[in-house]
Write a protein that holds these residues in place. Structure first.
Motif: not given
Lengths: 596, 219
Positions: A212-230
């Protein structure tokens, strides 16, 4: 923990054949392209299915098992055997013919590449199609006439060979796809966090759809899309983001498929606050989920069934339910997911044996049990009902505080103490709401009294307080806040009788909040008003009855130097409300008997 | 061995982030060995010694709660910092209001552990360093509550309170239970600084105790 459990669930689902195999996933497909052996487009076949949505019947794309699809953002990236019109026909409605052309070319390249050595009929048909199709012909193509507008607008297409055989079902194409996946993995072996084996690491993790309320194309539990998470040089662009969390391709596929499968099962999915809650037993049998759903969201129709389940849960290791035997020791999981930015965050994750969770639910319902008005026929208050009691009925967004909702569910399932925010929220609603029959708002409802009772029972150690946490009225208790609540209810009754029941505002509307919080200030005023009201009660019997009741109650207040407290704590206010509720129910009960 | 210490640590919150869920953080169920090592090192560290975690006792039940925090989504670039050091006139700052992002965490609540550890001497130990000396220093510091930096439970926001544990028997919250916690981060392998690798152990909590003294480390 979470991923392990989901992977295990995938495996048990696969065992009973409920789920797609490695490398495949479910996709929504709207149309099939009918091609013959020579790869000529012969027709378009609608694959949509009609579904009842409330009163309307709508046509929706069909869910079809297809080769696993890529996560696409803006780049050109073709999928195998199932894709949109841009990729298969080279036309779309995005107004960029050059780009559509590019898409087609890339899809052509991919299919020819995967199928280059495959000589089966189906492979030849697909290859021939890509080699012979010319996107510029699309406008004139007779077959497409009448369909083109629809085709370019939405949804995926698949190939139907001879109009009947879906290409992705053909054995030779399946094999070719599996081989291709194998050859094109990340190839980087690392210790998989889930399975513990050295396996190729997943670069990207699967999208989870339907939260619910997440992007309709799907969202990830595990993702590292910005460099602060790496971390430690595991930079996304260089090595693939997945290296930050070494999860094998197999495990990533398995947990994603299992989770999507769980969310798709709309019947067994709950929305609590803003979280999407799914649950599953390690054994994949759906009957566990049915029983759990029934206990989590009891309906009037299933109350008797639920009662018998709760009766059986306490004794024994097995539970029989509609002919199925359930093992109470089976591990059961409850996972709450909430969207945060483009990702999903875990609100809570609970793992326990099935029996223990049912026991906790049962105890929770026992704590909630409270005497209820005649018209309220529901035995159990579901979690949803409970949370609605904390919501402002006048507001447009009738959703409870998300953090509280999660915490409440967690407390119920763990058998832990209820969050303090629950009591706060209920008390705030009681303070803020006024009785309003037009809008169906009541200040003190059964649900609110039940929450207060359950909260105090679980969270408080005060013995004096405990004795009034009963289902019905406790007439012998001398606990002051409780007695004051009862007194208020009787005083309200006197006023109603005196006025004949037609008042714009009663003492409840005017004085309840302050009587509850600061009794020493308000009760003298109330007792003065009482003297005026009682004189107007013209029925002598009634008058004597009221005078007796008030007398009894004031006798319960132990007179000392300072008989009335200046202020009450939040918990004591809760008890005051409980006293008021109990006494009011008693009043109505008496009234009913009178009428009979 | 002989020179083992037991340190009792407790605090209101803890977050031992799982590597797979470090974006929207989710904590492990229990303290990791490297977090325990970090706590000990902030109490006493010397180049001549290396702490080795033997066991972790879980004294309180595992409980979770949620929080959201404002964080930033980018790191300062080290290359940029280097150029500024060398005299370039670049801007060396991060504007948090522009980079802000809210991130959720599933954290542990009300934690209490006993860490059982010993230390080994490294080749950097000087001539006058000995086990006895290190042991004496470490236990004195623990008794006095001294530390070089405030030890924390996985994140700086969650400080650790500690004391030397001198009890013989330790009562855990899971006295009759065996729980498989899956693969848990053991430590990082810093031997090649260009390619720091994580190491994992298969963790099983037996009767509330996690034993690291005899475990297979995967890397």
């Amino acid at each position: 923990m979470i991923l392990q459990a989901l992977t295990k669930h995938y495996e048990s689902l696969a065992e009973i054949g409920e789920i797609t195999e490695l490398g495949f996933s479910m996709a929504k497909v709207s149309y099939g392209l009918h091609i013959d052996m020579e790869g000529t487009l012969k027709g378009i076949i609608t694959l949509k299915v009609s579904e009842q949505r409330g009163k309307k019947t709508v046509l929706l794309p069909r869910r079809v098992k297809v080769p696993e699809q890529l996560k696409r953002s803006s780049g050109v990236a073709p999928n195998f055997l199932c894709d949109t019109s841009s990729y298969f026909l080279g036309v779309d409605d995005k107004g960029k013919p050059k780009r559509a052309r590019e898409c087609f070319e890339s899809a052509k390249k991919l299919h020819l590449n995967i199928l280059q050595d495959i000589e089966s009929e189906e492979a030849l048909a697909v290859k021939n199609f890509f080699e012979s199709w010319n996107p510029e012909m699309a406008e004139e193509c007779e077959v497409l006439q009448g369909y083109l507008d629809e085709l370019v607008k939405e949804g995926n297409l698949i190939f139907l060979i001879d109009g009947t055989k879906p290409a992705q079902e053909a054995g030779s194409l399946k094999e070719a796809w599996k081989q291709y996946k194998k050859d094109n993995g990340s190839g980087l072996l690392m210790q998989c966090l889930v399975t513990g084996e050295k396996l190729p690491v997943a670069k990207l993790h699967p999208s989870i759809k339907g939260v619910k309320d997440a992007q309709s194309s799907g969202a990830s539990i595990v993702s590292f899309n910005d460099d602060a998470y790496e971390s430690f040089g595991r930079h996304g662009k260089k090595n693939g983001q997945g290296l930050n969390a070494p999860v094998s391709e197999y495990a990533a596929f398995a947990y994603g498929t299992a989770l999507n499968h769980l969310i798709e099962d709309r019947k067994h999915m709950q929305i609590v606050g803003d979280s999407t809650v799914v649950y599953w037993a390690e054994k994949a049998e759906p009957v566990y989920k049915d029983v759990f759903l029934m206990s989590l969201e009891p309906k009037e129709e299933t109350e008797n069934q639920l009662k018998s389940v709760f009766d059986k849960v306490a004794n024994g290791y097995f539970l029989d339910f509609e002919g199925a035997e359930l093992n109470l020791a089976v591990p059961f999981y409850v996972l709450g997911l909430a969207p945060n930015a483009a990702r999903l965050s875990v609100r809570f994750f609970i793992r326990d044996s099935f029996g223990t969770l049912l026991c906790h639910l049962k105890e929770h319902y026992q704590r909630l049990e409270i005497i209820r008005p005649e018209y309220d026929s529901r035995e159990y208050l579901s979690v949803w009902n409970l949370l609605q009691e904390t919501v402002n009925k006048n507001s447009r967004e009738k959703t409870p505080s998300p953090v509280m909702a999660g915490a409440v569910l967690r407390a119920i399932l763990n058998g832990g103490v209820y969050p303090r925010s629950l009591l706060n929220a209920v008390m705030m609603r009681i303070r803020a709401d006024q009785d309003d029959t037009d809008r169906r708002i009541k200040k003190i409802t059964r649900g609110r009294a039940a929450i207060i009772k359950a909260y105090l029972m679980r969270n408080s150690a005060d013995q004096l307080m405990k004795e009034v946490l009963t289902v019905g009225l406790n007439e012998s208790s001398k606990y002051l806040p409780y007695v004051l609540g009862r007194l208020f209810s009787v005083l309200e009754g006197v006023q109603q009788k005196a006025s004949g029941g037609n008042l714009n505002s009663t003492i409840k509307d005017r004085y309840f909040n302050s009587a509850c919080a600061t009794p020493a200030v308000i009760f003298p005023v109330l007792l003065k008003l009482y003297n005026n009201h009682i004189r107007k009660v013209d029925n002598t019997g009634m008058r004597i009855y009221f005078e007796q009741s008030i007398g009894e109650l004031t006798n319960l207040i132990e007179m000392g130097n300072n008989p009335l407290p200046k202020r009450l704590s939040l918990e004591e206010q809760g008890v005051f409300i409980l006293g008021y509720y109990h006494q009011t129910q008693k009043r109505f009960e008496g009234k009913k008997k009178e009428e009979k | 061995m002989g020179y083992g210490v037991r340190v009792e640590v407790w605090g209101d919150y803890a977050l031992f982030t799982r590597p797979e869920m470090k974006t929207e953080r989710v904590s492990y169920d229990v303290m990791t060995a490297s977090a325990a090592r970090g706590i000990l090192e902030s109490i006493y560290w010397h180049p001549g010694l290396k702490w080795v975690i033997d066991r972790i006792y879980v004294l309180k039940e595992i409980q979770f709660t949620n929080i959201r925090r404002n964080e930033v989504k980018s790191k300062l670039s080290s290359r940029n910092a280097h150029t500024v050091m060398n005299g370039a006139k670049n801007e060396l700052a991060m504007y948090t209001s522009e980079e802000i992002q809210q991130r959720a965490s599933l954290i542990l609540k009300d934690v209490h552990y006993v860490i059982e550890a010993h230390f080994e001497l490294t080749d950097q130990a000087g001539e006058r360093d000995s086990r006895e000396k290190f042991y004496a220093i470490a236990s004195r510091r623990l008794r006095n509550g001294q530390c070089y930096s405030q030890p924390y439970f996985g994140c700086r926001e969650f400080p650790v309170q500690f004391r030397l544990c001198e009890a013989e028997d330790i009562e855990t919250a899971y006295s009759n239970e065996e729980r498989d916690l899956g693969f848990v981060l053991y430590d990082m392998d810093y031997s090649n600084l260009q390619d720091i690798q994580p190491m994992f152990v298969r963790t099983v909590m037996k009767n509330g105790v996690i034993d690291f003294s005899d475990c297979e480390v995967f890397r």
